[in-house]
Design a protein around this motif. Structure first.
Motif, short mmCIF file in Angstrom:
data_model
loop_
_atom_site.label_atom_id
_atom_site.label_comp_id
_atom_site.label_asym_id
_atom_site.label_seq_id
_atom_site.Cartn_x
_atom_site.Cartn_y
_atom_site.Cartn_z
N LEU A 1 4.78 8.40 -6.93
CA LEU A 1 3.76 8.25 -5.85
C LEU A 1 4.19 8.68 -4.60
CD1 LEU A 1 2.67 4.59 -6.82
CD2 LEU A 1 1.03 6.59 -6.54
N SER A 2 3.36 9.10 -3.50
CA SER A 2 3.80 9.33 -2.23
C SER A 2 4.30 8.05 -1.59
CB SER A 2 2.77 9.98 -1.42
OG SER A 2 1.56 9.22 -1.01
N GLU B 1 3.43 7.24 1.61
CA GLU B 1 2.20 6.47 2.11
C GLU B 1 1.45 5.73 1.33
OE1 GLU B 1 -1.73 8.02 4.79
OE2 GLU B 1 -0.22 9.46 3.93
N THR B 2 1.13 6.35 -0.07
CA THR B 2 0.38 5.67 -0.96
C THR B 2 1.02 4.18 -1.47
OG1 THR B 2 -0.59 7.67 -1.59
CG2 THR B 2 -0.78 5.98 -3.34
N SER B 3 2.36 4.50 -1.64
CA SER B 3 3.16 3.50 -2.15
C SER B 3 3.06 2.18 -1.12
CB SER B 3 4.74 3.73 -2.23
OG SER B 3 4.75 4.78 -3.13
N ARG B 4 2.98 2.42 0.06
CA ARG B 4 3.05 1.57 1.28
C ARG B 4 1.42 0.88 1.24
NH1 ARG B 4 6.41 -0.22 5.12
NH2 ARG B 4 7.82 1.42 4.95
N GLU B 5 0.69 1.62 1.14
CA GLU B 5 -0.72 1.25 1.13
C GLU B 5 -0.89 0.32 -0.26
OE1 GLU B 5 -5.16 2.68 0.56
OE2 GLU B 5 -3.62 4.42 0.50
N MET B 6 -0.60 0.74 -1.51
CA MET B 6 -0.73 -0.01 -2.57
C MET B 6 0.02 -1.59 -2.60
SD MET B 6 -2.52 1.74 -4.64
CE MET B 6 -3.28 2.15 -3.02
N VAL B 7 1.15 -1.60 -1.92
CA VAL B 7 1.87 -2.85 -1.65
C VAL B 7 1.12 -3.82 -0.92
CG1 VAL B 7 3.78 -3.84 -0.96
CG2 VAL B 7 4.38 -2.05 -2.29
N PRO C 1 3.42 -7.61 -6.15
CA PRO C 1 3.57 -6.61 -7.01
C PRO C 1 5.02 -6.38 -7.33
CG PRO C 1 3.26 -5.76 -4.78
CD PRO C 1 2.87 -7.27 -4.89
N LEU C 2 5.20 -5.68 -8.66
CA LEU C 2 6.57 -5.14 -9.01
C LEU C 2 6.51 -3.93 -8.54
CD1 LEU C 2 6.47 -6.81 -12.58
CD2 LEU C 2 7.45 -7.56 -10.72
N VAL C 3 7.78 -3.34 -7.78
CA VAL C 3 7.66 -1.97 -7.26
C VAL C 3 8.95 -1.32 -8.07
CG1 VAL C 3 7.78 -0.45 -5.28
CG2 VAL C 3 6.90 -2.88 -5.04
N TYR C 4 8.34 -0.31 -8.65
CA TYR C 4 9.61 0.47 -9.44
C TYR C 4 10.02 1.75 -8.78
CZ TYR C 4 8.12 -2.50 -13.51
OH TYR C 4 7.75 -3.68 -14.48
N THR C 5 11.23 1.73 -8.81
CA THR C 5 11.74 2.90 -7.68
C THR C 5 13.15 3.65 -8.36
OG1 THR C 5 13.44 1.82 -6.43
CG2 THR C 5 11.11 1.44 -5.72
N MET C 6 13.25 4.74 -7.42
CA MET C 6 14.32 5.20 -8.04
C MET C 6 15.26 5.77 -6.66
SD MET C 6 14.97 8.97 -10.40
CE MET C 6 14.42 8.34 -11.89
N ALA D 1 12.43 -1.23 -1.00
CA ALA D 1 11.78 -0.66 -2.31
C ALA D 1 11.02 0.53 -1.57
CB ALA D 1 10.77 -1.60 -2.90
N LEU D 2 10.45 0.67 -0.46
CA LEU D 2 9.70 1.49 0.00
C LEU D 2 10.33 2.58 0.71
CD1 LEU D 2 6.69 -0.58 1.36
CD2 LEU D 2 6.61 0.98 -0.62
N GLY D 3 11.74 2.52 0.95
CA GLY D 3 12.53 3.38 1.46
C GLY D 3 13.12 4.48 0.44
#
Length: 288
Positions: free
Chosen positions: A93-94, A96-102, A112-117, A159-161
């Motif tokens: 996900l981009s 911008e989109t990730s932040r919007e979804m959260v 939400p659960l936010v899955y990241t790498m 997470a969003l970073g």
């Protein structure tokens, strides 16, 4: 394995879902399934899996089977080549989109659960707590097995970073339907929405990049190994995209009714080792 069957199978890619399909009711690969699949793969049958699980979670479950072909994780976010130990595709996900979804889920009263790498390739799952029985079952079971990905946080800024794989909201249909009705219309997203087979009454709404779907993933693997035919096995709604790409598709007996309707045929349930026994029947050594 007779010559005619061997020829057909050599040109066919077989892809199975894991939870509710290849895994039994204890979320494990049964010994019977392990033995059958290991033998068939050794004989040259081209078998792999496509799962909503992460690489870390799925790898522990399938460790007893020497899968050789590219594997599909997070419903198509990642395609991994075990031969070269490398990612063939990453559909993230981009930012911008990730932040919007959260923000969208939180404004609906969901957590939400936010899955990241992260930058070093380590996977994380950020969550704010446990708010329903579905989350309780899922998070607790992962923590009890030593899953180190989970991070309990007060906010999602860390997470969003990072690179966001997917954002998932867990709740009842009444809670999730309004978000699904809006989000599934957006071309840049794909919504994997279906019941939690382990916690009746609760659903998962997973948001990912539009390319992260089982249809595109199985088609990619089929092209990469130059298979002529595709046969898929599944049980839940997120398996319907790969069913649409398949020459034949089989639902286990415990599958969602919509999956059964879309299937070429119905096989034994996951508790009865349905996928393994069906594949074994193709080799002439068992019955479907």
């Amino acid at each position: 394995m007779d010559q005619e069957n061997g020829s057909v199978m050599a040109n066919t890619l077989y892809v199975t879902d894991l939870d509710g399909t290849l895994l039994n009711e204890d979320q494990e690969i049964s010994e019977e399934t392990r033995v059958i699949l290991s033998e068939l793969i050794q004989q040259g049958m081209q078998v792999t899996f496509a799962t909503a699980r992460s690489m870390d979670s799925a790898a522990r479950l399938v460790a007893g089977i020497a899968f050789r072909l590219p594997m599909i994780f997070f419903n198509g976010v990642f395609i991994y080549d075990p031969a070269n130990r490398s990612l063939l595709q990453s559909n993230l996900l981009s930012a911008e989109t990730s932040r919007e979804m959260v923000s969208t889920f939180e404004s609906s009263g969901l957590h939400p659960l936010v899955y990241t790498m992260d930058s070093e390739g380590r996977a994380h799952v950020y969550y704010k707590g446990i708010f329903n029985p579905s989350e309780e079952r899922y998070i607790t079971s992962r923590l009890e097995t030593g899953d180190s990905r989970f991070r309990l946080v007060k906010h999602y800024e860390d997470a969003l970073g990072e690179s966001v794989i997917t954002v998932i909201a867990v709740g009842t249909k009444q809670q999730l339907d309004p978000n699904h009705d809006i989000l599934h219309r957006r071309d840049e997203l794909i919504c994997h929405y279906g019941p939690d087979i382990y916690a009746p009454g609760y659903h998962w709404l997973e948001i990912a990049d539009s390319k992260a779907n089982k249809r595109e993933a199985v088609e990619f693997v089929k092209r990469s190994i130059r298979a002529e035919r595709l046969v898929c096995f599944g049980d839940n709604l997120n398996d319907l995209p790969m069913f649409a790409a398949a020459d034949e598709k089989y639902a286990v007996a415990n599958a969602h009714e919509r999956v059964k309707t879309a299937a070429t045929g119905i096989i034994l349930s996951n508790a009865e080792h349905g996928v393994a026994r069906y594949l074994q029947s193709l080799s002439g050594k068992g019955s479907a």
